[in-house]
Design an enzyme around this catalytic site. Structure first.
Site, PDB file in Angstrom:
ATOM      1  N   ARG A  15       3.275 -19.768  -0.946  1.00 55.61           N
ATOM      2  CA  ARG A  15       1.624 -19.263  -1.155  1.00 55.61           C
ATOM      3  C   ARG A  15       0.339 -19.694  -0.948  1.00 55.61           C
ATOM      4  NH1 ARG A  15       4.128 -17.610  -5.667  1.00 55.61           N
ATOM      5  NH2 ARG A  15       5.994 -15.933  -6.090  1.00 55.61           N
ATOM      6  N   HIS A  48      -0.010 -17.709  -9.883  1.00 56.36           N
ATOM      7  CA  HIS A  48       1.254 -17.048  -9.262  1.00 56.36           C
ATOM      8  C   HIS A  48       1.367 -17.622  -8.215  1.00 56.36           C
ATOM      9  CE1 HIS A  48       3.795 -14.134  -7.354  1.00 56.36           C
ATOM     10  NE2 HIS A  48       3.113 -14.011  -6.957  1.00 56.36           N
ATOM     11  N   ASP A  82       5.382 -11.677 -11.957  1.00 59.02           N
ATOM     12  CA  ASP A  82       6.020 -12.440 -13.087  1.00 59.02           C
ATOM     13  C   ASP A  82       6.432 -12.865 -14.376  1.00 59.02           C
ATOM     14  OD1 ASP A  82       5.135 -14.020 -10.270  1.00 59.02           O
ATOM     15  OD2 ASP A  82       3.646 -14.116 -11.372  1.00 59.02           O
ATOM     16  N   GLY A 121      -2.733  -9.596  -2.809  1.00 63.13           N
ATOM     17  CA  GLY A 121      -3.215 -11.368  -1.689  1.00 63.13           C
ATOM     18  C   GLY A 121      -2.965 -12.557  -2.165  1.00 63.13           C
ATOM     19  N   ASN A 158      -5.540 -16.394   4.996  1.00 65.89           N
ATOM     20  CA  ASN A 158      -6.322 -14.942   3.943  1.00 65.89           C
ATOM     21  C   ASN A 158      -8.023 -15.578   3.003  1.00 65.89           C
ATOM     22  OD1 ASN A 158      -4.196 -13.714   4.682  1.00 65.89           O
ATOM     23  ND2 ASN A 158      -2.475 -13.939   2.542  1.00 65.89           N
ATOM     24  N   GLY A 201       0.523  -1.385   0.008  1.00 65.23           N
ATOM     25  CA  GLY A 201      -0.010   0.041  -0.218  1.00 65.23           C
ATOM     26  C   GLY A 201       1.232   0.964   0.076  1.00 65.23           C
TER      27      GLY A 201
HETATM   28  N1  LIG Z   1       0.255 -11.154  -6.492  1.00 66.39           N
HETATM   29  C1  LIG Z   1       1.638 -11.004  -6.530  1.00 66.39           C
HETATM   30  O1  LIG Z   1       2.328 -10.840  -7.067  1.00 66.39           O
HETATM   31  C2  LIG Z   1       2.154  -9.955  -5.088  1.00 66.39           C
HETATM   32  C3  LIG Z   1       2.937  -9.562  -4.808  1.00 66.39           C
HETATM   33  C4  LIG Z   1       4.059  -9.167  -3.602  1.00 66.39           C
HETATM   34  C5  LIG Z   1       2.586  -9.878  -2.425  1.00 66.39           C
HETATM   35  N2  LIG Z   1       1.567 -10.410  -3.198  1.00 66.39           N
HETATM   36  C6  LIG Z   1       0.375 -10.861  -1.407  1.00 66.39           C
HETATM   37  O2  LIG Z   1       0.444  -9.073  -0.757  1.00 66.39           O
HETATM   38  C7  LIG Z   1       0.056  -8.937   0.693  1.00 66.39           C
HETATM   39  C8  LIG Z   1       0.292  -7.872   0.806  1.00 66.39           C
HETATM   40  O3  LIG Z   1       1.494  -7.368   1.482  1.00 66.39           O
HETATM   41  P1  LIG Z   1       2.223  -6.364   2.092  1.00 66.39           P
HETATM   42  O4  LIG Z   1       3.838  -6.573   1.995  1.00 66.39           O
HETATM   43  O5  LIG Z   1       1.734  -4.999   1.398  1.00 66.39           O
HETATM   44  O6  LIG Z   1       1.989  -7.200   3.266  1.00 66.39           O
HETATM   45  P2  LIG Z   1       1.862  -6.465   4.948  1.00 66.39           P
HETATM   46  O7  LIG Z   1       1.405  -7.107   6.013  1.00 66.39           O
HETATM   47  O8  LIG Z   1       2.716  -4.991   4.607  1.00 66.39           O
HETATM   48  O9  LIG Z   1       0.780  -5.425   4.751  1.00 66.39           O
HETATM   49  C9  LIG Z   1      -1.152  -5.958   4.424  1.00 66.39           C
HETATM   50  C10 LIG Z   1      -1.761  -5.030   5.015  1.00 66.39           C
HETATM   51  O10 LIG Z   1      -2.893  -5.188   5.420  1.00 66.39           O
HETATM   52  C11 LIG Z   1      -3.647  -5.242   5.964  1.00 66.39           C
HETATM   53  N3  LIG Z   1      -5.140  -6.373   6.128  1.00 66.39           N
HETATM   54  C12 LIG Z   1      -5.091  -7.364   6.643  1.00 66.39           C
HETATM   55  N4  LIG Z   1      -6.740  -8.019   6.581  1.00 66.39           N
HETATM   56  C13 LIG Z   1      -7.442  -6.498   6.045  1.00 66.39           C
HETATM   57  C14 LIG Z   1      -8.694  -6.919   5.353  1.00 66.39           C
HETATM   58  N5  LIG Z   1      -9.111  -8.156   5.953  1.00 66.39           N
HETATM   59  N6  LIG Z   1      -8.963  -5.992   4.857  1.00 66.39           N
HETATM   60  C15 LIG Z   1      -8.414  -4.976   4.305  1.00 66.39           C
HETATM   61  N7  LIG Z   1      -7.213  -4.516   5.077  1.00 66.39           N
HETATM   62  C16 LIG Z   1      -6.398  -6.204   5.970  1.00 66.39           C
HETATM   63  C17 LIG Z   1      -3.452  -5.494   7.505  1.00 66.39           C
HETATM   64  O11 LIG Z   1      -3.648  -5.302   8.011  1.00 66.39           O
HETATM   65  C18 LIG Z   1      -2.198  -4.650   6.571  1.00 66.39           C
HETATM   66  O12 LIG Z   1      -1.868  -3.017   6.683  1.00 66.39           O
HETATM   67  C19 LIG Z   1       0.176 -10.406   0.895  1.00 66.39           C
HETATM   68  O13 LIG Z   1      -0.087 -11.602   0.764  1.00 66.39           O
HETATM   69  C20 LIG Z   1       1.263 -10.704  -0.220  1.00 66.39           C
HETATM   70  O14 LIG Z   1       1.900 -11.782   0.112  1.00 66.39           O
HETATM   71  C21 LIG Z   1       1.350 -10.504  -3.868  1.00 66.39           C
HETATM   72  O1  LIG Z   2       6.375 -14.269  -2.991  1.00 59.81           O
HETATM   73  C1  LIG Z   2       5.591 -13.898  -2.471  1.00 59.81           C
HETATM   74  O2  LIG Z   2       4.898 -14.394  -1.414  1.00 59.81           O
HETATM   75  C2  LIG Z   2       5.320 -12.760  -2.643  1.00 59.81           C
HETATM   76  C3  LIG Z   2       4.968 -12.108  -3.805  1.00 59.81           C
HETATM   77  O3  LIG Z   2       4.190 -13.090  -4.169  1.00 59.81           O
HETATM   78  C4  LIG Z   2       6.159 -12.320  -5.061  1.00 59.81           C
HETATM   79  O4  LIG Z   2       5.776 -12.893  -5.966  1.00 59.81           O
HETATM   80  O5  LIG Z   2       6.924 -11.918  -4.810  1.00 59.81           O
END
Ligand SMILES: NC(=O)c1ccc[n+]([C@@H]2O[C@H](COP(=O)([O-])OP(=O)(O)OC[C@H]3O[C@@H](n4cnc5c(N)ncnc54)[C@H](O)[C@@H]3O)[C@@H](O)[C@H]2O)c1
Ligand SMILES: O=C(O)C[C@H](O)C(=O)O
Length: 327
Positions: free
Chosen positions: A98, A187, A159, A130, A105, A17
């Site tokens: 994941r 993913h 990716d 997420g 989640n 965020g």
């Molecule tokens: N698809 C992708 O390529 C990819 C890449 C990187 C990270 N991610 C995923 O993105 C997600 C977030 O990563 P991050 O590093 O920002 O994590 P983070 O822990 O820094 O932030 C997550 C935020 O989500 C909030 N949260 C939790 N439950 C919630 C809800 N029900 N409603 C609203 N907010 C909520 C938490 O309070 C926290 O502030 C993780 O699941 C991570 O694995 C996905």
């Molecule tokens: O690998 C992870 O869990 C975070 C994210 O999905 C990524 O690909 O970097």
């Protein structure tokens, strides 16, 4: 000046965020002529931290930021939104896959899908970030029966970008020279980064690299890149994930370049023999705010086996979460 559009971001006080909001407000996602109203959703204990983020957004005095709504109520966060980036969810730690996050989640995405169903614009563009992103997107989509399933997508763009960067480095070219990369499937570590249709500065990628590098170096490096970042940084990717989310939404909203495509996790329509309904990474072109799967690509046996393996994982994840679809 255009009328503002409403952009929801969940997990707005988290790592991604923090890397995402300022770029959306600066116009990187929807264009430098598109004002935005940000709708920020967090869990109640994170509302103080979110207040600080809102103070910083205001302190940037962004010309395109028309308003900010900060809330812990999904019904407020998704009211009339045109775009929704569902980031809020726990990240994995070292040694986890994941899909190990599904239990923690998955339950977030049923209620959020229902809130989108009840409150968002009918043509809302939803991107699930997420993890596990594809199956969380499926949970949200299945919980929103009044919305077109095509409104729901999952992020495989990180990716895709990783794969372009690896191929550029190997061939001594720039990312911008790489066209028509594909990420098929999930993913996850079963994803299939496919270079059979890719070109590097106009030359077929498969003419420039050997099969051994492709199979034993490129594919595992892209599949394991998230884990490598967690190991190196002690936290999962954030700035690159935010950047990929911006790329995904910009392509969807503003279109893909002529002669190129991008990868998006979208509900399968059965194309390329993939189980209909699962959220599967496909090559797509985008135009006028709609995406279309690139059809007619030749799939060899090597690719078929890998496309099927990642599909199989998505079917298994789907079976595990059917109880989480919100009614
Ligand atoms: N698809 C992708 O390529 C990819 C890449 C990187 C990270 N991610 C995923 O993105 C997600 C977030 O990563 P991050 O590093 O920002 O994590 P983070 O822990 O820094 O932030 C997550 C935020 O989500 C909030 N949260 C939790 N439950 C919630 C809800 N029900 N409603 C609203 N907010 C909520 C938490 O309070 C926290 O502030 C993780 O699941 C991570 O694995 C996905
Ligand atoms: O690998 C992870 O869990 C975070 C994210 O999905 C990524 O690909 O970097």
């Amino acid at each position: 000046m255009k009328a503002p559009v409403r952009v929801a971001v969940t997990g707005a006080a988290g790592q991604i965020g923090y890397a995402l909001l300022f770029r959306i407000a600066a116009g990187d996602m929807l264009g430098k002529d598109q004002p935005v109203i940000l709708h920020l959703l967090e869990i109640t204990p994170a509302l103080d931290a979110l207040k600080g983020v809102v103070m910083e957004l205001n302190d940037c005095a962004f010309p395109l930021l028309a308003d900010v709504v900060a809330t812990d109520d999904a019904n407020v966060a998704f009211k009339d939104v045109d775009y929704a980036l569902l980031v809020g969810a726990r990240p994995r730690g070292a040694g986890m896959e994941r899909k190990d996050l599904l239990e923690a989640n998955g339950k977030i995405f049923g209620p959020q899908g229902k809130a989108l169903n009840d409150h968002a614009k009918r043509d809302v563009k939803v991107l699930v970030v997420g993890n596990p992103a594809n199956t969380n997107a499926l949970i949200a989509q299945q919980s929103a029966p009044d919305l077109d399933p095509k409104c729901f997508t999952a992020m495989v763009r990180l990716d895709h970008n990783r794969a372009m960067s690896q191929l550029a480095e190997k061939t001594g070219k720039h990312n911008t020279d790489i066209k028509k990369m594909i990420i098929w499937g999930n993913h996850s570590s079963t994803q299939y980064p496919d270079i059979h249709h890719a070109t590097v500065d106009g030359t077929a990628a498969t003419d420039l690299v050997d099969q051994a590098w492709y199979e034993s170096d490129f594919i595992p490096t892209v599949q394991q890149r998230g884990a490598a970042i967690i190991k190196a940084r002690g936290a999962s990717s954030a700035a690159s994930a935010a950047s990929a989310a911006i790329d995904h939404m910009r392509s969807w909203a503003l279109g893909t370049d002529e002669g190129n495509w991008v990868s998006m996790g979208i509900p399968s329509d059965g194309s390329y023999g993939i189980e209909p309904g699962v959220i599967y990474g496909y090559p797509v072109t985008c135009k006028d705010g709609k995406y279309a799967i690139v059809q007619g690509l030749e799939i060899n046996d090597f690719s078929r086996a890998r496309m099927d393996a990642t599909e199989q994982e998505l079917r298994e994840e789907r079976s595990a979460v059917e109880g989480l679809f919100a009614k």
